[in-house]
Write a protein that holds these residues in place. Structure first.
Motif, short mmCIF file in Angstrom:
data_model
loop_
_atom_site.label_atom_id
_atom_site.label_comp_id
_atom_site.label_asym_id
_atom_site.label_seq_id
_atom_site.Cartn_x
_atom_site.Cartn_y
_atom_site.Cartn_z
N GLU A 1 0.42 -1.09 9.37
CA GLU A 1 1.36 0.79 8.96
C GLU A 1 2.14 0.81 10.44
O GLU A 1 3.89 1.58 10.67
CB GLU A 1 -0.14 1.70 8.97
N ARG B 1 5.03 -1.68 10.95
CA ARG B 1 6.45 -1.16 9.72
C ARG B 1 7.24 0.13 10.09
O ARG B 1 8.46 0.26 10.35
CB ARG B 1 5.90 -1.08 7.74
N LEU B 2 6.25 1.42 11.04
CA LEU B 2 7.11 2.52 11.34
C LEU B 2 8.14 2.53 12.47
O LEU B 2 8.91 2.33 13.13
CB LEU B 2 5.78 3.52 11.87
N VAL C 1 -0.40 7.98 7.19
CA VAL C 1 0.83 7.57 6.99
C VAL C 1 0.45 6.35 5.42
O VAL C 1 1.35 6.90 4.55
CB VAL C 1 1.49 5.55 7.96
N LYS D 1 -3.04 5.19 11.92
CA LYS D 1 -2.37 4.40 11.14
C LYS D 1 -3.13 3.25 11.64
O LYS D 1 -3.49 2.56 12.60
CB LYS D 1 -1.02 4.45 10.97
N ARG E 1 3.01 11.26 1.43
CA ARG E 1 1.98 10.53 2.73
C ARG E 1 0.86 11.83 2.24
O ARG E 1 -0.72 10.96 2.75
CB ARG E 1 2.81 11.10 3.22
N LEU F 1 5.13 4.41 3.82
CA LEU F 1 6.15 3.04 4.28
C LEU F 1 7.49 3.16 3.17
O LEU F 1 8.00 3.16 3.77
CB LEU F 1 5.04 2.33 5.19
N GLU G 1 11.25 3.66 3.92
CA GLU G 1 12.06 1.79 4.25
C GLU G 1 12.97 2.00 3.35
O GLU G 1 14.36 1.44 3.57
CB GLU G 1 10.74 1.04 4.10
#
Length: 411
Positions: free
Chosen positions: A154, A157-158, A104, A150, A97, A109, A113
């Motif tokens: 983003e 997705r977090l 982010v 972010k 990161r 990400l 994931e």
């Protein structure tokens, strides 16, 4: 303050998940020892020193621990520090990161994931207390990322990653019968799913609640929650199919044969055209083979003789090297399905033997204890001598942990 070694934490976890005090453990170690151990107070002092990391067990006591817990020396006393491993896992993502331009970033990400999928895939083969530690560390990392800069994409997705992790944490808590913590995790997962507009997580939350209600004997409530999950989850998604399976189980426990078979038929229609996923062991991805396991469980609870054939097939598959490799925890649970099915076909001797294998494996989680007690009660009704050995083995390994169970064991 010096850090407690990982092996000391594992010793304490193995004892507490069985509901034993240190005095109970001293008795158990004496039982499996090849010689007479010192007086109980002396053994308890050793245990206390071992669990706080003051002294590493010598060869004799290390062997006794491994024998009692059914674990290899590497698994129990390996030099790999679990907390260090967890830190390395997060640090690797954090380093990537910081190499990016934003707080982010796409690569962070993607790696997060992937870690979520790895954790969900580890569920069938990892003790819930151990997996819970890893999940909580990743949740802490998600919280830190949410506080940074972010984009809207983003951020969503977090939220989704946090929703899956909260859901998996709730599942581990239920396995450990830590219901208040599970309820809090499920509320968080549901809220994150709402914010991210991700209905499949919402469906899984209701399905997980239905599973908990089922283990607690609240069959009507489980059926209602399962149907609610089907209303929320995307049609034919994994959450939708799993919730249909839970509905079938609830109907079976209520003795409703027509409704039970209707639910099973709906599952078969949905899964028959499905391909095998890349990671069939993933807890939140339904694969066609899972329908066999649900059929075995459901028919065994209904008392249908056909459950025996299904249960044998499921057990053979879970112990094979195909379809993702052996899944010992699921295999232990599948033995209970087979045992209950054998009781329905008037084969209590084999039912008792199969259940004893599941109990002695040390792989059953607290949310399965009520099922063991149900089989034991069925074997005892036939007046078999084997029932005494089975009940004694259960009491020695799980008895104290099961005191909080509901007394109701049958539909």
């Amino acid at each position: 303050m010096s850090k407690v070694p990982a092996w000391a934490g594992r010793l304490r976890t193995e004892r507490t998940r069985r509901g034993w005090s240190q005095r109970d453990l001293a008795v158990q170690l004496s039982r499996v020892a090849d010689r007479v151990l010192p007086e109980p107070e002396s053994v308890i002092r050793r245990i206390r020193d071992h669990e706080c990391g003051k002294h590493r067990p010598d060869d004799e006591y290390a062997e006794l621990y491994c024998r009692l817990y059914g674990l290899s020396e590497h698994a129990l006393f390996g030099d790999v520090d679990q907390e260090m491993y967890l830190g390395d896992e997060i640090d690797a993502i954090e380093l990537a990161r910081r190499a990016g331009a934003s707080d982010v970033g796409r690569e962070t990400l993607e790696r997060l994931e992937l870690a979520v999928d790895d954790l969900a895939s580890a569920y069938p083969r990892t003790p819930p207390a151990q997996l819970l530690g890893r999940v909580k560390r990743h949740l802490e990392y998600v919280v830190r990322l949410l506080d940074g800069r972010k984009t809207l994409t983003e951020h969503r997705r977090l939220l989704v990653a946090g929703g899956w992790l909260s859901l998996l944490a709730a599942t581990c808590h239920i396995d450990l019968r830590q219901y208040p913590a599970a309820a809090a995790r499920l509320r968080t997962a549901g809220q994150l799913a709402d914010h991210a507009e991700y209905p499949e997580i919402k469906g899984w939350c209701l399905e997980t609640e239905a599973w908990q209600a089922l283990t607690e004997g609240e069959y009507q409530h489980a059926m209602i929650l399962s149907q609610g999950a089907q209303d929320v989850a995307p049609r034919r998604s994994s959450a939708y199919i799993q919730a249909t399976g839970q509905e079938g189980r609830a109907w079976a426990r209520m003795g409703k044969g027509t409704e039970t078979r209707a639910a099973l038929n709906r599952i078969h229609q949905m899964v028959s055209p499905m391909p095998m996923p890349d990671r069939p062991e993933h807890h939140f991805r339904y694969d066609p083979a899972k329908s066999e396991a649900y059929t075995a469980t459901t028919l065994s609870w209904l008392g249908d003789p056909a459950a025996v054939g299904y249960a044998r097939q499921v057990l053979a598959r879970l112990e094979s090297t195909d379809d993702g490799g052996p899944r010992p925890r699921r295999a232990a649970s599948a033995r209970l399905d087979l045992a209950l099915a054998l009781l329905a076909t008037d084969e209590p001797g084999e039912a008792g033997h199969i259940t004893l294998q599941a109990v002695m494996s040390g792989l059953l989680v607290p949310s399965n204890y009520w099922r063991v007690k149900e089989v034991i009660a069925g074997v005892e009704e036939h007046g078999l001598a084997e029932a005494v050995e089975l009940r004694e083995a259960y009491r020695e390994l799980y008895g104290r942990s099961s005191k909080a169970e509901r007394p109701q064991l049958s539909a």
